[in-house]
Design a protein around this motif. Structure first.
Motif, PDB file in Angstrom:
ATOM      1  N   ILE A   1       0.833  -1.202   0.000  1.00 10.30           N
ATOM      2  CA  ILE A   1       0.000   0.000   0.000  1.00 10.30           C
ATOM      3  C   ILE A   1       0.867   1.251   0.000  1.00 10.30           C
ATOM      4  CG2 ILE A   1      -1.615   1.356   1.412  1.00 10.30           C
ATOM      5  CD1 ILE A   1      -2.894  -1.357   2.201  1.00 10.30           C
ATOM      6  N   THR A   2       1.915   1.233   0.799  1.00 12.32           N
ATOM      7  CA  THR A   2       2.830   2.371   0.855  1.00 12.32           C
ATOM      8  C   THR A   2       3.428   2.649  -0.517  1.00 12.32           C
ATOM      9  OG1 THR A   2       3.368   1.873   3.152  1.00 12.32           O
ATOM     10  CG2 THR A   2       4.942   3.228   1.954  1.00 12.32           C
ATOM     11  N   LEU A   3       3.895   1.604  -1.182  1.00 13.10           N
ATOM     12  CA  LEU A   3       4.532   1.785  -2.487  1.00 13.10           C
ATOM     13  C   LEU A   3       3.522   2.183  -3.570  1.00 13.10           C
ATOM     14  CD1 LEU A   3       7.080  -1.163  -2.313  1.00 13.10           C
ATOM     15  CD2 LEU A   3       7.459   1.266  -1.806  1.00 13.10           C
ATOM     16  N   VAL A   4       2.305   1.676  -3.468  1.00  9.56           N
ATOM     17  CA  VAL A   4       1.262   2.070  -4.425  1.00  9.56           C
ATOM     18  C   VAL A   4       0.960   3.565  -4.293  1.00  9.56           C
ATOM     19  CG1 VAL A   4      -1.209   1.831  -4.942  1.00  9.56           C
ATOM     20  CG2 VAL A   4       0.220  -0.198  -4.730  1.00  9.56           C
ATOM     21  N   TYR A   5       0.890   4.060  -3.069  1.00 11.68           N
ATOM     22  CA  TYR A   5       0.624   5.491  -2.878  1.00 11.68           C
ATOM     23  C   TYR A   5       1.760   6.354  -3.429  1.00 11.68           C
ATOM     24  CZ  TYR A   5      -3.804   5.956  -0.541  1.00 11.68           C
ATOM     25  OH  TYR A   5      -5.144   5.999  -0.283  1.00 11.68           O
ATOM     26  N   VAL A   6       2.991   5.912  -3.282  1.00 14.94           N
ATOM     27  CA  VAL A   6       4.113   6.656  -3.868  1.00 14.94           C
ATOM     28  C   VAL A   6       3.936   6.704  -5.387  1.00 14.94           C
ATOM     29  CG1 VAL A   6       6.602   6.688  -4.260  1.00 14.94           C
ATOM     30  CG2 VAL A   6       5.719   6.192  -1.977  1.00 14.94           C
ATOM     31  N   ALA A   7       3.565   5.583  -5.992  1.00 11.59           N
ATOM     32  CA  ALA A   7       3.347   5.535  -7.442  1.00 11.59           C
ATOM     33  C   ALA A   7       2.177   6.429  -7.852  1.00 11.59           C
ATOM     34  CB  ALA A   7       3.104   4.096  -7.893  1.00 11.59           C
ATOM     35  N   LEU A   8       1.106   6.432  -7.054  1.00  6.81           N
ATOM     36  CA  LEU A   8      -0.043   7.297  -7.370  1.00  6.81           C
ATOM     37  C   LEU A   8       0.341   8.774  -7.307  1.00  6.81           C
ATOM     38  CD1 LEU A   8      -2.927   5.424  -5.504  1.00  6.81           C
ATOM     39  CD2 LEU A   8      -2.638   5.672  -7.981  1.00  6.81           C
ATOM     40  N   PHE A   9       1.111   9.145  -6.303  1.00  8.81           N
ATOM     41  CA  PHE A   9       1.550  10.541  -6.225  1.00  8.81           C
ATOM     42  C   PHE A   9       2.511  10.875  -7.358  1.00  8.81           C
ATOM     43  CE2 PHE A   9       0.015  10.871  -1.778  1.00  8.81           C
ATOM     44  CZ  PHE A   9      -0.667  12.077  -1.911  1.00  8.81           C
ATOM     45  N   LEU A  10       3.276   9.901  -7.803  1.00  7.71           N
ATOM     46  CA  LEU A  10       4.169  10.123  -8.939  1.00  7.71           C
ATOM     47  C   LEU A  10       3.367  10.500 -10.184  1.00  7.71           C
ATOM     48  CD1 LEU A  10       7.095  10.084  -9.906  1.00  7.71           C
ATOM     49  CD2 LEU A  10       6.817   7.665 -10.413  1.00  7.71           C
ATOM     50  N   THR A  11       2.181   9.899 -10.344  1.00  9.65           N
ATOM     51  CA  THR A  11       1.340  10.251 -11.501  1.00  9.65           C
ATOM     52  C   THR A  11       0.794  11.670 -11.397  1.00  9.65           C
ATOM     53  OG1 THR A  11      -0.736   9.432 -10.543  1.00  9.65           O
ATOM     54  CG2 THR A  11       0.614   7.853 -11.783  1.00  9.65           C
ATOM     55  N   GLN A  12       0.758  12.232 -10.189  1.00  9.07           N
ATOM     56  CA  GLN A  12       0.228  13.574  -9.985  1.00  9.07           C
ATOM     57  C   GLN A  12       1.328  14.629  -9.926  1.00  9.07           C
ATOM     58  OE1 GLN A  12      -3.170  14.190  -9.936  1.00  9.07           O
ATOM     59  NE2 GLN A  12      -3.107  12.050 -10.589  1.00  9.07           N
ATOM     60  N   LYS A  13       2.556  14.207 -10.075  1.00  6.23           N
ATOM     61  CA  LYS A  13       3.695  15.114  -9.941  1.00  6.23           C
ATOM     62  C   LYS A  13       3.639  16.272 -10.938  1.00  6.23           C
ATOM     63  CE  LYS A  13       8.658  15.062  -9.455  1.00  6.23           C
ATOM     64  NZ  LYS A  13       9.892  14.335  -9.666  1.00  6.23           N
ATOM     65  N   ARG A  14       3.053  16.049 -12.074  1.00  2.00           N
ATOM     66  CA  ARG A  14       2.990  17.107 -13.104  1.00  2.00           C
ATOM     67  C   ARG A  14       2.137  18.293 -12.641  1.00  2.00           C
ATOM     68  NH1 ARG A  14      -0.597  13.206 -14.655  1.00  2.00           N
ATOM     69  NH2 ARG A  14      -2.705  13.903 -15.125  1.00  2.00           N
ATOM     70  N   HIS A  15       1.270  18.093 -11.656  1.00  6.10           N
ATOM     71  CA  HIS A  15       0.432  19.171 -11.148  1.00  6.10           C
ATOM     72  C   HIS A  15       1.156  20.042 -10.116  1.00  6.10           C
ATOM     73  CE1 HIS A  15      -3.004  17.622 -13.250  1.00  6.10           C
ATOM     74  NE2 HIS A  15      -2.955  16.452 -12.609  1.00  6.10           N
ATOM     75  N   LEU A  16       2.316  19.624  -9.681  1.00  4.93           N
ATOM     76  CA  LEU A  16       3.052  20.392  -8.678  1.00  4.93           C
ATOM     77  C   LEU A  16       3.813  21.497  -9.396  1.00  4.93           C
ATOM     78  CD1 LEU A  16       4.378  17.364  -6.599  1.00  4.93           C
ATOM     79  CD2 LEU A  16       2.299  18.688  -6.246  1.00  4.93           C
ATOM     80  N   ILE A  17       3.643  22.720  -8.954  1.00  5.13           N
ATOM     81  CA  ILE A  17       4.147  23.850  -9.742  1.00  5.13           C
ATOM     82  C   ILE A  17       5.295  24.625  -9.109  1.00  5.13           C
ATOM     83  CG2 ILE A  17       2.034  24.200 -11.033  1.00  5.13           C
ATOM     84  CD1 ILE A  17       1.283  26.389  -9.016  1.00  5.13           C
ATOM     85  N   ARG A  18       5.426  24.562  -7.804  1.00  5.58           N
ATOM     86  CA  ARG A  18       6.464  25.403  -7.195  1.00  5.58           C
ATOM     87  C   ARG A  18       7.517  24.557  -6.562  1.00  5.58           C
ATOM     88  NH1 ARG A  18       1.864  28.719  -4.247  1.00  5.58           N
ATOM     89  NH2 ARG A  18       0.994  26.709  -4.384  1.00  5.58           N
TER      90      ARG A  18
END
Length: 170
Positions: free
Chosen positions: A153-170
């Motif tokens: 579960i921990t590693l899946v969440y890291v992967a999920l946040f990796l997919t959202q990394k493009r939305h991080l702007i600063r």
């Protein structure tokens, strides 16, 4: 002019997918911290658990100690019950380390919620440490202690946040 302000506001607003993932992470962290703290207290007071009138918790721990013994982790026999107090204290220590790592990873999630790129780095480092610490402290037996599902579960969440990394702007 109003159209330009709307575009700027939309660019600054946190995307819905990132918001949902952050909220799920906050809930998950609360549960994980509660569980890790509970295990810290349980393993830290193993003698009290053994002597408790309700033996349900002890039976669960005894099963885990049996699995560890099968893996080559030495335990001692005490009054017909398998226990190694030093091992129990090491497990307890591991759970408090995991609780601390949870708090630090939560800082990363908070930073990602406001779209800071540094938040992902902090989150990934501390979640990686969270998943690795059982193996660092106990080798392959770490998976028995915390369970493969917890690590997955921990590693899946890291992967999920990796997919959202493009939305991080600063």
């Amino acid at each position: 002019m109003a159209n330009q302000k709307t575009e700027i506001a939309e660019k600054l607003e946190t995307p819905k997918s990132l918001k949902i993932l952050c909220i799920l992470s906050f809930v998950g962290f609360a549960l994980a911290m509660a569980q890790d703290t509970s295990f810290y207290l349980t393993y830290g007071s193993i003698q009290d658990v053994m002597e408790s009138p309700d033996q349900t918790t002890w039976e669960l721990l005894e099963t885990k100690f049996d699995l560890l013994q099968d893996q080559g982790i030495n335990t001692l026999e005490a009054d017909g019950k398998i226990i190694n107090e030093a091992l129990s204290m090491r497990i307890s220590l591991m759970y408090i380390y995991r609780s601390i790592l949870d708090v630090l990873a939560l800082l990363g999630v908070s930073m990602m919620f406001i779209r800071l790129k540094l938040g992902f780095v902090i989150y990934a480092i501390f979640q990686g440490a969270y998943a690795a610490i059982p193996f660092v402290m106990f080798g392959g037996s770490g998976a028995i202690i915390v369970g493969n599902a917890s690590i997955a579960i921990t590693l899946v969440y890291v992967a999920l946040f990796l997919t959202q990394k493009r939305h991080l702007i600063r």
